[in-house]
Design an enzyme around this catalytic site. Structure first.
Site, short mmCIF file in Angstrom:
data_model
loop_
_atom_site.label_atom_id
_atom_site.label_comp_id
_atom_site.label_asym_id
_atom_site.label_seq_id
_atom_site.Cartn_x
_atom_site.Cartn_y
_atom_site.Cartn_z
N PRO A 251 -15.42 -20.51 -13.79
CA PRO A 251 -14.78 -19.90 -12.63
C PRO A 251 -13.56 -20.66 -12.09
CG PRO A 251 -16.75 -21.06 -11.96
CD PRO A 251 -16.68 -21.19 -13.45
N CYS A 366 -21.90 -29.63 -19.13
CA CYS A 366 -22.83 -30.05 -18.08
C CYS A 366 -24.24 -30.06 -18.66
CB CYS A 366 -22.71 -29.17 -16.84
SG CYS A 366 -22.90 -27.42 -17.14
C1 SAM Z 1 -18.99 -24.32 -18.31
S1 SAM Z 1 -18.18 -22.84 -17.98
C2 SAM Z 1 -16.57 -23.41 -17.57
C3 SAM Z 1 -16.48 -23.95 -16.17
C4 SAM Z 1 -15.05 -24.14 -15.71
N1 SAM Z 1 -14.31 -25.00 -16.61
C5 SAM Z 1 -14.99 -24.72 -14.32
O1 SAM Z 1 -14.84 -25.94 -14.14
O2 SAM Z 1 -15.08 -23.95 -13.36
C6 SAM Z 1 -17.93 -22.18 -19.55
C7 SAM Z 1 -17.07 -20.95 -19.60
O3 SAM Z 1 -16.86 -20.66 -20.99
C8 SAM Z 1 -16.76 -19.28 -21.14
N2 SAM Z 1 -16.99 -19.00 -22.57
C9 SAM Z 1 -18.15 -18.81 -23.24
N3 SAM Z 1 -17.91 -18.63 -24.55
C10 SAM Z 1 -16.57 -18.73 -24.71
C11 SAM Z 1 -15.71 -18.62 -25.83
N4 SAM Z 1 -16.19 -18.40 -27.06
N5 SAM Z 1 -14.39 -18.73 -25.62
C12 SAM Z 1 -13.88 -18.95 -24.37
N6 SAM Z 1 -14.66 -19.06 -23.28
C13 SAM Z 1 -15.98 -18.96 -23.45
C14 SAM Z 1 -17.79 -18.72 -20.19
O4 SAM Z 1 -17.43 -17.39 -19.85
C15 SAM Z 1 -17.68 -19.69 -19.01
O5 SAM Z 1 -16.81 -19.16 -18.05
#
Ligand code: SAM
Length: 443
Positions: A251, A366
Protein backbone atom coordinates in the site's frame (compact mmCIF):
# COMPACT_ATOMS: atom_id res chain seq x y z
CA UNK A 1 -30.23 -5.57 21.73
CA UNK A 2 -26.64 -6.57 20.97
CA UNK A 3 -23.89 -4.06 21.81
CA UNK A 4 -22.60 -2.54 18.53
CA UNK A 5 -18.97 -3.45 19.34
CA UNK A 6 -19.86 -7.16 19.78
CA UNK A 7 -22.03 -7.16 16.70
CA UNK A 8 -19.26 -5.76 14.48
CA UNK A 9 -16.59 -7.93 16.13
CA UNK A 10 -18.71 -11.02 15.39
CA UNK A 11 -19.13 -10.04 11.72
CA UNK A 12 -15.40 -9.40 11.29
CA UNK A 13 -14.41 -12.65 13.01
CA UNK A 14 -16.85 -14.63 10.89
CA UNK A 15 -15.45 -13.02 7.74
CA UNK A 16 -11.81 -13.55 8.70
CA UNK A 17 -12.21 -17.19 9.73
CA UNK A 18 -14.07 -18.05 6.51
CA UNK A 19 -11.31 -19.97 4.73
CA UNK A 20 -12.28 -18.60 1.31
CA UNK A 21 -11.29 -15.03 2.14
CA UNK A 22 -7.87 -13.49 2.53
CA UNK A 23 -9.26 -10.54 4.47
CA UNK A 24 -7.05 -9.22 7.26
CA UNK A 25 -8.56 -8.27 10.61
CA UNK A 26 -6.57 -5.03 10.91
CA UNK A 27 -7.86 -3.82 7.52
CA UNK A 28 -11.45 -4.76 8.42
CA UNK A 29 -11.08 -2.83 11.68
CA UNK A 30 -10.37 0.32 9.62
CA UNK A 31 -13.69 -0.07 7.78
CA UNK A 32 -16.03 2.99 7.80
CA UNK A 33 -18.58 0.93 9.77
CA UNK A 34 -16.03 0.58 12.60
CA UNK A 35 -14.89 4.20 12.32
CA UNK A 36 -18.47 5.30 12.83
CA UNK A 37 -18.51 3.73 16.33
CA UNK A 38 -17.76 5.80 19.43
CA UNK A 39 -14.07 5.71 20.50
CA UNK A 40 -14.99 3.38 23.38
CA UNK A 41 -16.95 0.96 21.19
CA UNK A 42 -14.21 0.96 18.58
CA UNK A 43 -11.63 0.08 21.23
CA UNK A 44 -13.87 -2.77 22.47
CA UNK A 45 -14.46 -4.09 18.93
CA UNK A 46 -10.68 -4.09 18.33
CA UNK A 47 -9.99 -5.88 21.62
CA UNK A 48 -12.65 -8.51 20.87
CA UNK A 49 -11.49 -9.21 17.31
CA UNK A 50 -7.76 -9.21 17.99
CA UNK A 51 -8.01 -11.02 21.34
CA UNK A 52 -10.30 -13.75 20.01
CA UNK A 53 -7.98 -14.39 17.05
CA UNK A 54 -4.83 -14.23 19.19
CA UNK A 55 -6.15 -16.76 21.69
CA UNK A 56 -8.26 -18.86 19.30
CA UNK A 57 -6.22 -22.06 19.75
CA UNK A 58 -6.40 -21.78 23.53
CA UNK A 59 -10.14 -20.90 23.44
CA UNK A 60 -10.86 -23.96 21.30
CA UNK A 61 -8.93 -26.13 23.76
CA UNK A 62 -11.33 -24.94 26.51
CA UNK A 63 -14.50 -25.10 24.41
CA UNK A 64 -14.10 -28.51 22.76
CA UNK A 65 -14.08 -30.68 25.93
CA UNK A 66 -17.36 -29.00 26.97
CA UNK A 67 -19.21 -30.23 23.88
CA UNK A 68 -21.15 -33.50 24.18
CA UNK A 69 -18.90 -34.76 21.35
CA UNK A 70 -15.63 -32.80 21.29
CA UNK A 71 -15.07 -33.49 17.58
CA UNK A 72 -18.51 -32.13 16.56
CA UNK A 73 -18.33 -29.95 13.44
CA UNK A 74 -19.85 -26.62 14.44
CA UNK A 75 -21.25 -24.08 11.99
CA UNK A 76 -18.96 -21.04 11.49
CA UNK A 77 -21.49 -18.78 13.27
CA UNK A 78 -21.84 -21.03 16.34
CA UNK A 79 -18.07 -21.57 16.55
CA UNK A 80 -17.40 -17.82 16.26
CA UNK A 81 -20.02 -16.97 18.90
CA UNK A 82 -18.48 -19.55 21.25
CA UNK A 83 -14.96 -18.21 20.73
CA UNK A 84 -16.08 -14.60 21.20
CA UNK A 85 -17.92 -15.51 24.41
CA UNK A 86 -15.04 -17.65 25.72
CA UNK A 87 -12.51 -14.87 25.07
CA UNK A 88 -14.54 -12.45 27.18
CA UNK A 89 -15.05 -14.99 29.98
CA UNK A 90 -11.38 -16.02 30.13
CA UNK A 91 -9.53 -12.79 29.32
CA UNK A 92 -11.70 -9.72 30.04
CA UNK A 93 -12.39 -9.18 33.73
CA UNK A 94 -14.51 -6.09 33.18
CA UNK A 95 -17.21 -7.85 31.09
CA UNK A 96 -19.99 -9.40 33.22
CA UNK A 97 -20.41 -13.11 32.30
CA UNK A 98 -24.15 -12.66 31.62
CA UNK A 99 -23.35 -10.07 28.91
CA UNK A 100 -20.69 -12.27 27.28
CA UNK A 101 -22.96 -15.33 27.30
CA UNK A 102 -26.28 -13.63 26.50
CA UNK A 103 -24.91 -11.71 23.52
CA UNK A 104 -23.12 -14.75 22.06
CA UNK A 105 -26.43 -16.61 22.22
CA UNK A 106 -28.19 -13.66 20.57
CA UNK A 107 -25.54 -13.40 17.84
CA UNK A 108 -26.03 -17.11 17.08
CA UNK A 109 -29.79 -16.59 16.85
CA UNK A 110 -29.42 -13.53 14.66
CA UNK A 111 -27.15 -15.51 12.31
CA UNK A 112 -30.16 -17.79 11.73
CA UNK A 113 -28.76 -20.70 13.78
CA UNK A 114 -31.71 -21.04 16.20
CA UNK A 115 -30.97 -24.74 16.84
CA UNK A 116 -27.39 -23.88 18.01
CA UNK A 117 -28.41 -21.26 20.62
CA UNK A 118 -28.94 -23.91 23.33
CA UNK A 119 -25.48 -25.36 22.72
CA UNK A 120 -23.77 -21.95 22.81
CA UNK A 121 -25.63 -21.07 26.01
CA UNK A 122 -24.81 -24.39 27.72
CA UNK A 123 -21.11 -24.44 26.80
CA UNK A 124 -20.48 -20.83 27.83
CA UNK A 125 -22.34 -21.30 31.12
CA UNK A 126 -20.19 -24.34 31.92
CA UNK A 127 -17.07 -22.37 31.02
CA UNK A 128 -18.16 -19.45 33.24
CA UNK A 129 -18.71 -21.80 36.21
CA UNK A 130 -15.43 -23.71 35.79
CA UNK A 131 -12.48 -22.44 37.85
CA UNK A 132 -10.20 -20.19 35.76
CA UNK A 133 -7.28 -22.27 34.47
CA UNK A 134 -4.08 -21.50 36.40
CA UNK A 135 -1.62 -24.13 35.11
CA UNK A 136 0.74 -22.78 32.42
CA UNK A 137 0.83 -25.13 29.41
CA UNK A 138 4.13 -26.97 29.09
CA UNK A 139 4.90 -25.94 25.50
CA UNK A 140 5.63 -22.49 24.12
CA UNK A 141 2.96 -23.02 21.47
CA UNK A 142 0.38 -23.99 24.11
CA UNK A 143 1.30 -21.09 26.40
CA UNK A 144 0.98 -18.49 23.63
CA UNK A 145 -1.71 -20.07 21.42
CA UNK A 146 0.53 -20.52 18.36
CA UNK A 147 0.63 -23.54 16.05
CA UNK A 148 3.36 -25.88 17.30
CA UNK A 149 5.16 -26.02 13.94
CA UNK A 150 5.69 -22.24 13.93
CA UNK A 151 6.85 -21.90 17.54
CA UNK A 152 9.18 -24.89 17.10
CA UNK A 153 10.79 -23.56 13.93
CA UNK A 154 11.40 -20.16 15.57
CA UNK A 155 13.07 -21.95 18.52
CA UNK A 156 15.21 -23.92 16.04
CA UNK A 157 16.16 -20.86 13.97
CA UNK A 158 16.56 -18.21 16.67
CA UNK A 159 16.83 -20.12 19.97
CA UNK A 160 14.23 -20.66 22.68
CA UNK A 161 14.44 -17.19 24.36
CA UNK A 162 13.88 -15.38 21.04
CA UNK A 163 11.01 -17.73 20.11
CA UNK A 164 9.41 -16.97 23.49
CA UNK A 165 9.86 -13.23 22.89
CA UNK A 166 8.22 -13.49 19.45
CA UNK A 167 5.26 -15.53 20.73
CA UNK A 168 4.72 -13.16 23.70
CA UNK A 169 4.91 -10.10 21.40
CA UNK A 170 2.30 -11.64 19.06
CA UNK A 171 -0.18 -11.89 21.94
CA UNK A 172 -0.09 -8.16 22.78
CA UNK A 173 -1.53 -5.21 20.86
CA UNK A 174 1.14 -4.17 18.35
CA UNK A 175 2.81 -0.81 19.06
CA UNK A 176 1.40 2.16 17.16
CA UNK A 177 4.21 4.07 15.48
CA UNK A 178 3.98 7.09 13.24
CA UNK A 179 6.22 8.78 10.72
CA UNK A 180 6.46 12.56 11.05
CA UNK A 181 6.03 14.05 7.58
CA UNK A 182 5.61 17.75 8.43
CA UNK A 183 7.58 20.09 10.73
CA UNK A 184 4.39 21.10 12.62
CA UNK A 185 3.10 17.53 13.06
CA UNK A 186 4.27 16.98 16.63
CA UNK A 187 2.87 20.29 17.88
CA UNK A 188 -0.44 19.59 16.14
CA UNK A 189 -0.70 16.13 17.75
CA UNK A 190 0.20 17.52 21.18
CA UNK A 191 -2.59 20.11 20.81
CA UNK A 192 -4.97 17.24 19.98
CA UNK A 193 -4.01 15.49 23.23
CA UNK A 194 -1.90 12.74 21.64
CA UNK A 195 0.96 11.56 23.84
CA UNK A 196 4.12 10.59 21.95
CA UNK A 197 7.50 9.09 22.79
CA UNK A 198 10.61 9.00 20.58
CA UNK A 199 10.94 6.16 18.11
CA UNK A 200 13.20 3.28 19.16
CA UNK A 201 15.65 3.83 16.27
CA UNK A 202 14.60 6.52 13.82
CA UNK A 203 14.66 10.27 14.35
CA UNK A 204 11.51 10.71 12.21
CA UNK A 205 9.52 8.02 14.06
CA UNK A 206 7.36 8.50 17.16
CA UNK A 207 5.69 5.89 19.33
CA UNK A 208 2.03 6.72 20.19
CA UNK A 209 1.55 6.28 23.93
CA UNK A 210 -2.07 7.40 24.12
CA UNK A 211 -4.77 8.89 21.91
CA UNK A 212 -6.27 7.97 18.55
CA UNK A 213 -3.97 9.47 15.90
CA UNK A 214 -6.19 8.25 13.07
CA UNK A 215 -8.82 10.79 14.17
CA UNK A 216 -6.53 13.82 14.22
CA UNK A 217 -6.26 16.66 11.72
CA UNK A 218 -2.53 15.94 11.36
CA UNK A 219 -3.40 12.46 10.07
CA UNK A 220 -6.19 13.69 7.78
CA UNK A 221 -3.87 16.35 6.33
CA UNK A 222 -1.08 13.83 5.65
CA UNK A 223 1.31 15.38 8.21
CA UNK A 224 1.86 11.94 9.76
CA UNK A 225 1.57 8.38 8.52
CA UNK A 226 0.97 5.32 10.68
CA UNK A 227 3.79 2.89 9.90
CA UNK A 228 5.67 0.25 11.87
CA UNK A 229 9.22 1.34 12.72
CA UNK A 230 10.76 -1.79 11.15
CA UNK A 231 8.99 -0.95 7.90
CA UNK A 232 10.27 2.65 8.09
CA UNK A 233 13.78 1.35 8.72
CA UNK A 234 13.76 -0.82 5.57
CA UNK A 235 12.79 2.21 3.47
CA UNK A 236 15.51 4.29 5.15
CA UNK A 237 18.04 1.58 4.33
CA UNK A 238 17.01 1.75 0.68
CA UNK A 239 18.28 5.32 0.81
CA UNK A 240 18.79 7.52 -2.21
CA UNK A 241 18.75 7.25 -5.98
CA UNK A 242 17.81 9.22 -9.05
CA UNK A 243 15.91 6.53 -10.98
CA UNK A 244 14.03 4.37 -8.51
CA UNK A 245 11.86 1.29 -8.94
CA UNK A 246 9.62 0.09 -6.10
CA UNK A 247 8.66 -3.30 -7.54
CA UNK A 248 6.00 -4.44 -5.00
CA UNK A 249 4.89 -1.06 -3.78
CA UNK A 250 1.32 -1.17 -2.43
CA UNK A 251 0.00 0.00 0.00
CA UNK A 252 2.91 2.42 -0.32
CA UNK A 253 4.35 2.98 3.16
CA UNK A 254 7.93 2.54 1.96
CA UNK A 255 7.29 4.38 -1.32
CA UNK A 256 6.23 7.44 0.69
CA UNK A 257 9.59 7.44 2.49
CA UNK A 258 11.45 6.99 -0.82
CA UNK A 259 9.54 10.01 -2.19
CA UNK A 260 10.34 12.04 0.92
CA UNK A 261 14.07 11.13 0.82
CA UNK A 262 14.49 11.62 -2.93
CA UNK A 263 12.86 14.93 -3.89
CA UNK A 264 14.59 15.06 -7.28
CA UNK A 265 14.16 11.41 -8.29
CA UNK A 266 11.90 9.73 -10.85
CA UNK A 267 10.13 6.92 -9.11
CA UNK A 268 8.15 4.01 -10.55
CA UNK A 269 5.78 2.33 -8.10
CA UNK A 270 4.62 -1.05 -9.41
CA UNK A 271 2.32 -3.71 -8.00
CA UNK A 272 0.47 -6.68 -9.45
CA UNK A 273 -2.75 -5.68 -7.70
CA UNK A 274 -4.60 -2.85 -9.49
CA UNK A 275 -6.99 -2.16 -6.60
CA UNK A 276 -4.15 -1.77 -4.09
CA UNK A 277 -2.17 0.36 -6.54
CA UNK A 278 -5.17 2.64 -7.19
CA UNK A 279 -5.66 3.20 -3.48
CA UNK A 280 -1.95 3.96 -3.13
CA UNK A 281 -2.16 6.41 -6.05
CA UNK A 282 -4.90 8.32 -4.18
CA UNK A 283 -2.80 8.37 -0.98
CA UNK A 284 0.26 9.71 -2.82
CA UNK A 285 -1.62 12.15 -5.05
CA UNK A 286 0.30 15.08 -3.51
CA UNK A 287 3.49 13.78 -5.21
CA UNK A 288 2.16 14.89 -8.61
CA UNK A 289 3.87 13.31 -11.60
CA UNK A 290 7.08 12.44 -9.74
CA UNK A 291 5.71 8.93 -9.21
CA UNK A 292 4.68 6.76 -12.15
CA UNK A 293 2.31 3.93 -11.22
CA UNK A 294 2.39 0.61 -13.10
CA UNK A 295 0.33 -2.55 -12.74
CA UNK A 296 3.00 -5.13 -13.27
CA UNK A 297 3.95 -8.70 -12.32
CA UNK A 298 7.44 -8.23 -10.88
CA UNK A 299 8.32 -11.87 -11.58
CA UNK A 300 7.76 -11.32 -15.31
CA UNK A 301 9.39 -7.88 -15.69
CA UNK A 302 11.80 -7.31 -18.54
CA UNK A 303 13.87 -4.28 -17.59
CA UNK A 304 16.71 -2.23 -19.01
CA UNK A 305 19.55 -1.83 -16.48
CA UNK A 306 18.52 1.77 -15.79
CA UNK A 307 17.67 1.96 -12.07
CA UNK A 308 20.20 3.04 -9.48
CA UNK A 309 17.84 2.05 -6.66
CA UNK A 310 15.35 -0.83 -6.59
CA UNK A 311 13.20 -1.84 -3.65
CA UNK A 312 11.86 -5.41 -3.75
CA UNK A 313 9.56 -5.60 -0.72
CA UNK A 314 8.20 -8.94 -1.84
CA UNK A 315 4.93 -10.69 -0.92
CA UNK A 316 5.64 -13.16 1.88
CA UNK A 317 4.13 -15.28 4.66
CA UNK A 318 4.05 -12.25 7.00
CA UNK A 319 5.14 -14.24 10.07
CA UNK A 320 6.91 -11.12 11.38
CA UNK A 321 3.56 -9.30 11.61
CA UNK A 322 1.40 -11.78 13.55
CA UNK A 323 0.87 -9.25 16.39
CA UNK A 324 -0.89 -7.06 13.79
CA UNK A 325 -2.43 -9.87 11.75
CA UNK A 326 -3.15 -12.66 14.25
CA UNK A 327 -5.00 -14.80 11.69
CA UNK A 328 -1.79 -15.44 9.73
CA UNK A 329 -0.99 -18.26 12.17
CA UNK A 330 -4.06 -20.24 11.00
CA UNK A 331 -3.83 -19.51 7.31
CA UNK A 332 -0.21 -20.46 6.85
CA UNK A 333 0.90 -24.09 6.47
CA UNK A 334 4.53 -25.22 6.56
CA UNK A 335 4.22 -26.28 2.93
CA UNK A 336 3.36 -22.68 1.84
CA UNK A 337 6.90 -21.49 2.50
CA UNK A 338 8.31 -23.28 -0.57
CA UNK A 339 5.67 -21.60 -2.76
CA UNK A 340 6.47 -18.15 -1.33
CA UNK A 341 10.19 -18.80 -1.77
CA UNK A 342 9.82 -19.76 -5.46
CA UNK A 343 7.87 -16.57 -6.22
CA UNK A 344 10.34 -14.45 -4.25
CA UNK A 345 13.29 -15.90 -6.20
CA UNK A 346 11.58 -15.13 -9.51
CA UNK A 347 10.84 -11.54 -8.43
CA UNK A 348 14.37 -10.90 -7.14
CA UNK A 349 16.03 -12.41 -10.24
CA UNK A 350 13.83 -10.31 -12.56
CA UNK A 351 14.41 -7.12 -10.53
CA UNK A 352 18.20 -7.52 -10.57
CA UNK A 353 18.20 -7.18 -14.36
CA UNK A 354 16.95 -3.58 -13.93
CA UNK A 355 19.90 -2.55 -11.76
CA UNK A 356 22.40 -0.14 -13.32
CA UNK A 357 26.11 -0.86 -12.65
CA UNK A 358 26.93 0.32 -9.13
CA UNK A 359 23.21 0.58 -8.27
CA UNK A 360 21.63 -0.86 -5.11
CA UNK A 361 18.74 -3.24 -4.65
CA UNK A 362 17.08 -3.77 -1.28
CA UNK A 363 15.35 -7.13 -0.92
CA UNK A 364 12.98 -7.24 2.06
CA UNK A 365 10.20 -9.25 3.66
CA UNK A 366 8.16 -9.16 6.85
CA UNK A 367 8.76 -12.88 7.31
CA UNK A 368 10.83 -14.59 10.01
CA UNK A 369 11.46 -17.65 7.84
CA UNK A 370 14.96 -18.19 6.36
CA UNK A 371 13.41 -19.87 3.28
CA UNK A 372 11.94 -16.47 2.30
CA UNK A 373 14.95 -14.42 3.33
CA UNK A 374 18.65 -15.34 3.30
CA UNK A 375 17.97 -18.54 1.34
CA UNK A 376 16.28 -16.55 -1.46
CA UNK A 377 19.15 -14.06 -1.60
CA UNK A 378 21.81 -16.81 -1.52
CA UNK A 379 20.11 -18.83 -4.27
CA UNK A 380 19.64 -15.84 -6.58
CA UNK A 381 23.20 -14.57 -6.02
CA UNK A 382 24.58 -18.06 -6.73
CA UNK A 383 22.80 -18.01 -10.09
CA UNK A 384 23.83 -14.38 -10.88
CA UNK A 385 27.54 -14.02 -10.10
CA UNK A 386 27.80 -10.40 -11.25
CA UNK A 387 25.86 -9.22 -8.17
CA UNK A 388 26.99 -9.19 -4.55
CA UNK A 389 25.74 -8.33 -1.07
CA UNK A 390 26.67 -5.11 0.77
CA UNK A 391 26.90 -5.59 4.56
CA UNK A 392 24.02 -3.81 6.30
CA UNK A 393 26.23 -2.69 9.22
CA UNK A 394 27.92 -0.07 7.01
CA UNK A 395 24.53 1.26 5.85
CA UNK A 396 23.23 1.48 9.42
CA UNK A 397 26.40 3.32 10.45
CA UNK A 398 25.91 5.82 7.59
CA UNK A 399 22.28 6.41 8.66
CA UNK A 400 23.50 7.02 12.23
CA UNK A 401 26.14 9.52 11.03
CA UNK A 402 23.51 11.41 9.03
CA UNK A 403 21.25 11.53 12.12
CA UNK A 404 18.42 9.54 10.52
CA UNK A 405 19.03 6.82 13.13
CA UNK A 406 19.59 8.21 16.65
CA UNK A 407 22.45 7.05 18.91
CA UNK A 408 20.37 4.69 21.11
CA UNK A 409 18.75 3.24 17.99
CA UNK A 410 22.12 2.60 16.37
CA UNK A 411 23.29 0.76 19.48
CA UNK A 412 20.09 -1.33 19.69
CA UNK A 413 20.22 -2.26 16.02
CA UNK A 414 23.93 -3.12 16.17
CA UNK A 415 23.28 -5.36 19.18
CA UNK A 416 20.06 -7.06 18.03
CA UNK A 417 19.27 -6.59 14.34
CA UNK A 418 22.30 -7.81 12.40
CA UNK A 419 22.56 -11.38 11.20
CA UNK A 420 24.99 -12.62 8.54
CA UNK A 421 25.34 -9.16 7.02
CA UNK A 422 21.56 -8.67 6.75
CA UNK A 423 18.95 -6.79 8.78
CA UNK A 424 16.85 -9.11 10.95
CA UNK A 425 14.44 -7.44 13.39
CA UNK A 426 12.88 -9.92 15.80
CA UNK A 427 9.53 -8.83 17.32
CA UNK A 428 9.75 -8.86 21.10
CA UNK A 429 13.55 -8.49 21.03
CA UNK A 430 12.96 -5.15 19.29
CA UNK A 431 9.67 -3.30 19.64
CA UNK A 432 8.61 -3.59 15.98
CA UNK A 433 7.48 -6.08 13.34
CA UNK A 434 9.88 -8.75 12.13
CA UNK A 435 11.62 -7.48 8.99
CA UNK A 436 14.43 -8.93 6.94
CA UNK A 437 16.49 -6.85 4.49
CA UNK A 438 19.55 -7.47 2.37
CA UNK A 439 21.26 -4.95 0.09
CA UNK A 440 22.65 -6.15 -3.24
CA UNK A 441 24.72 -4.32 -5.79
CA UNK A 442 25.87 -4.89 -9.34
CA UNK A 443 29.62 -5.30 -9.26
C1 SAM B 1 4.68 -6.75 1.40
S1 SAM B 1 3.56 -6.00 0.34
C2 SAM B 1 4.41 -4.52 -0.07
C3 SAM B 1 4.32 -3.48 1.01
C4 SAM B 1 4.78 -2.10 0.54
N1 SAM B 1 6.12 -2.14 0.01
C5 SAM B 1 4.71 -1.09 1.65
O1 SAM B 1 5.72 -0.81 2.32
O2 SAM B 1 3.63 -0.54 1.88
C6 SAM B 1 3.73 -6.91 -1.11
C7 SAM B 1 3.00 -6.37 -2.30
O3 SAM B 1 3.40 -7.17 -3.42
C8 SAM B 1 2.32 -7.26 -4.31
N2 SAM B 1 2.60 -8.42 -5.18
C9 SAM B 1 2.33 -9.73 -5.00
N3 SAM B 1 2.80 -10.46 -6.03
C10 SAM B 1 3.40 -9.58 -6.87
C11 SAM B 1 4.05 -9.72 -8.11
N4 SAM B 1 4.21 -10.91 -8.70
N5 SAM B 1 4.50 -8.60 -8.71
C12 SAM B 1 4.34 -7.37 -8.15
N6 SAM B 1 3.72 -7.19 -6.97
C13 SAM B 1 3.27 -8.28 -6.34
C14 SAM B 1 1.12 -7.39 -3.42
O4 SAM B 1 -0.04 -6.96 -4.12
C15 SAM B 1 1.49 -6.47 -2.25
O5 SAM B 1 0.93 -5.20 -2.47
Amino acid sequence: MIAPARSIAFEILLYVTDTDTNAHSDELLRDPQVNALSAQDRALATTLVMGTLRWQLQLDAHIRPLLARPDTKLSPAAETALRLGAFQLLHLDRIPPHAAIGESVELTRRAGEHFATGLVNAVLRKLAKAPKPTAVPSSLAGEFAHPAWLAERWARNYGEPAARAICAFDQQPAPVTIRLAHPEAEASLAAAGIELAPGDFLSAARRVLSGDVARTKAFRDGWIRIQDEGSQLVAELAGQGSRILDACAAPGGKTAILVERNPEAHLTAADINRRRLDSMRRNLSACGDRVRFAVQDAAAMTLEPEYDLILCDVPCSGTGTIARNPEIRFRLAAGDLARHSQRQRRILAAALTGLAPGGRLVYSTCSLEPEENEQVVDAVLAAHPSYERIPISAELAALAVSGRIHAEGAAALAAHALRDGCLRTIPGILNCDGFFAAILTRS
